[in-house]
Design an enzyme around this catalytic site. Structure first.
Site, mmCIF file in Angstrom:
data_model
loop_
_atom_site.group_PDB
_atom_site.id
_atom_site.type_symbol
_atom_site.label_atom_id
_atom_site.label_comp_id
_atom_site.label_asym_id
_atom_site.label_seq_id
_atom_site.Cartn_x
_atom_site.Cartn_y
_atom_site.Cartn_z
ATOM 1 N N LYS A 128 0.847 -1.198 0.000
ATOM 2 C CA LYS A 128 0.000 0.000 0.000
ATOM 3 C C LYS A 128 0.884 1.250 0.000
ATOM 4 C CE LYS A 128 -3.257 2.684 2.768
ATOM 5 N NZ LYS A 128 -4.421 2.682 3.632
ATOM 6 N N HIS B 121 -13.863 -26.975 -38.648
ATOM 7 C CA HIS B 121 -14.930 -26.398 -37.830
ATOM 8 C C HIS B 121 -15.316 -27.327 -36.690
ATOM 9 C CE1 HIS B 121 -15.327 -23.041 -40.533
ATOM 10 N NE2 HIS B 121 -15.271 -23.897 -41.532
#
Ligand SMILES: NC(=O)c1ncn([C@@H]2O[C@H](COP(=O)(O)O)[C@@H](O)[C@H]2O)c1NC=O
Length: 534
Positions: free
Chosen positions: A152, A286
């Site tokens: 932080k 496909h």
């Protein structure tokens, strides 16, 4: 809005932060002494917890014990060591703010410019099968608190969470300090680290309380952006699972960049080819096979034989196809492939000569699968608002997998077939699994000869398989991925002259279907398991 609001005008931006004081608290001691020596040589004051301090002291590195800094002994079997304002004040003070600096001075707290922390080995303890009490003691509390505090406060200090990060810190020391860009990057890695650590703890707790399946968590890392998705207006990327060993991890040995559709088809091709233990090849368009074959028994070059036999199933459709082999691609197979326009060729390995031939085809993508290729045990499919999860449909691969042992099949029509026909039926049954439902696959001598795929009724799939097979339908064997709801589909196959049929059975009209097979004098087996594939 909660939390303090600080006037941005009060900030004194800092880029390079020289390291004067560091806290070192590490479970994994590798590289610690070298780091400690370098820090000490650079005049950095080192504050350290119990055994970290012990290791450094034993190596002659000067250390201040955390307990000296806090004025409290490390207590409660190590549950409380660094959880103290004298430590967290030094990690969290934002020295861009005069007021924070003033408060630190008043409180007699020294700031840190570096935190080197790695956490208790929680995951390793779980993996070792330790009892719950031991696992709980390996839930690090003070370590993540320091990592999060330092991350932080990356405006003021750098944080490193594993020994791999030490060289970067040593280089920064030599350069006069850590840069803001560097500290931000380290902070992001630190938060990812504590998040992953907490995730491991949460998953273990969930498993302990019988709640493991309640939340689905998928972690995948961006491997590469793709040019586009299924269509050119769709954006797409490839993400890989940390422990994945599939098509996503395949090494590209040649050809153009893989596309989204290439990956889908290559995956379907590998899925089909790897269903066979002997040399086998699948050709996909496909996501559907236009040819699957195993080698003919006496072939001099089995994988080349499997390829040519797969290709012969439907040479028209194989144009522009994706080919997967489950064995090393030989020179002969490479020469065969080189004559056919092919998008992708994927295999576990390639003979050097084969690669030379294939490498000349600039448009052919050549993929080498990981040696320990395996599919993920679970499959996901996104639907609007959610995701469906299922275990994979696999043959003979442990829990929940389908079995292909023909001895469990039930003969419902005609006489038991000879071994060669049974082998053909088994081939057709396995190959049919690679065909999108409704699937009908006709085969002969270990090669598909006609595939009817993706139709919305089974009769049409039968017509399609028969018309694709042409003359080859007569004398072939047929597999159906699911039961025939009526006799009509089967009758199409029988009229075309199939000599044996395998299907799951289970229709309410099974009697009619069996009757049709009996009338034609064709043996038919029920497997008891179906292989829908959508
Ligand atoms: N309790 C605490 O205040 C605390 N502070 C740091 N640790 C962890 O203790 C380990 C280092 O301890 P040692 O130096 O004694 O080996 C590190 O993995 C660190 O993440 C702590 N341990 C567990 O929470």
């Amino acid at each position: 809005m909660s939390g303090p609001r600080i006037d941005p005008a009060l900030y004194r931006e800092r880029d390079v932060v020289p390291v004067r004081r560091a806290i070192l608290s590490v479970s994994d001691k590798s590289g610690l002494v070298e780091l400690g020596r370098a820090l000490a040589a650079a005049g950095v004051e080192i504050v350290s917890t119990g055994s970290t301090a012990g290791t450094l002291t034993a190596a002659g590195v000067p250390v201040t014990e955390v307990s000296q800094t806090t004025g409290f002994p490390e207590s409660l079997d190590g549950r409380v060591k660094t959880l103290h304002p004298a430590i967290h004040g030094g990690l969290l003070a934002d020295l861009r703010l005069e007021d924070h600096e003033r408060q630190l001075t008043e409180l007699g707290i020294e700031p840190f410019q570096l935190a080197v922390v790695n956490l208790y080995p929680f995951a390793q303890t779980v993996a070792a099968g330790a009892p719950a009490g031991e696992v709980i003691e390996q839930i690090d509390i003070g370590g993540p608190a320091m990592v999060r505090a330092a991350a932080k406060n990356h405006a003021n200090l750098a944080v490193v969470v594993s020994p791999e990060g030490y060289p970067e810190i040593l280089a920064a020391l030599a350069a006069g300090g850590t840069t803001l860009e560097q500290r931000r990057r380290l902070a992001a890695a630190a938060f990812a680290h504590t998040a992953a650590y907490d995730r491991q703890v949460a998953d273990w707790m969930a498993a302990e309380t019988g709640d493991a399946d309640r939340v689905l968590r998928v972690e995948a890392t961006l491997a590469t952006p793709l040019r586009y998705g299924e269509n050119s207006h769709q954006r797409a990327s490839l993400y890989t699972f940390p422990s994945g060993r599939g098509i996503a991890q395949a090494e590209q040995l040649g050809g153009k960049e893989m596309s989204y559709n290439n990956y889908v088809d290559a995956d379907a091709a590998v899925r089909a080819a790897y269903d066979f233990t002997g040399p086998a090849v699948a050709i996909i368009k496909h996501a559907n096979p236009c040819g699957i074959a195993v080698a003919s028994p006496k072939a001099a070059d089995p994988i080349a034989s499997a390829h040519i036999r797969a290709h012969e199933c439907d040479p028209v459709s194989a144009f522009g196809g994706v080919i997967a082999a489950n064995g090393t691609v030989t020179l002969r197979m490479a020469e065969q492939v080189a004559d056919i326009f092919t998008e992708v060729l994927v295999a576990p390995d390639f003979e050097p000569d084969a690669l030379t031939v294939l490498g000349k085809k600039k448009n052919l993508r050549i993929l080498k699968l990981p040696g320990d290729y395996r599919r993920e045990p679970r499959e996901f499919r996104q639907i609007s608002g959610g995701v469906l999860v299922q275990t994979v449909d696999s043959f003979d691969q442990g829990v929940n997998s389908a079995q292909s042992d023909t001895s469990t099949w039930r003969l419902v029509s005609g006489d038991a077939v000879d071994a060669a026909t049974l082998a053909d039926l088994e081939f057709a049954w396995r190959a049919c699994r690679a065909v999108k439902s409704n699937a009908i696959l006709l085969a002969n001598s270990g090669a598909s000869v006609g595939v009817g795929m993706g139709q919305v009724n089974r009769v049409d799939s039968c017509h399609l398989a028969v018309s694709r097979a042409g003359e080859r339908a007569r004398g072939s064997v047929a597999a159906s991925d699911a039961f025939f709801p009526f006799a009509d589909g089967l009758e199409v196959l029988l009229q075309a002259g199939v000599r044996a049929v395998v299907q799951p059975g289970g229709s309410v009209r099974d009697d009619e279907v069996i009757e049709a097979a009996k009338r034609a004098g064709v043996p038919m087996y029920f497997t008891g398991e179906r292989h829908f594939y959508h």
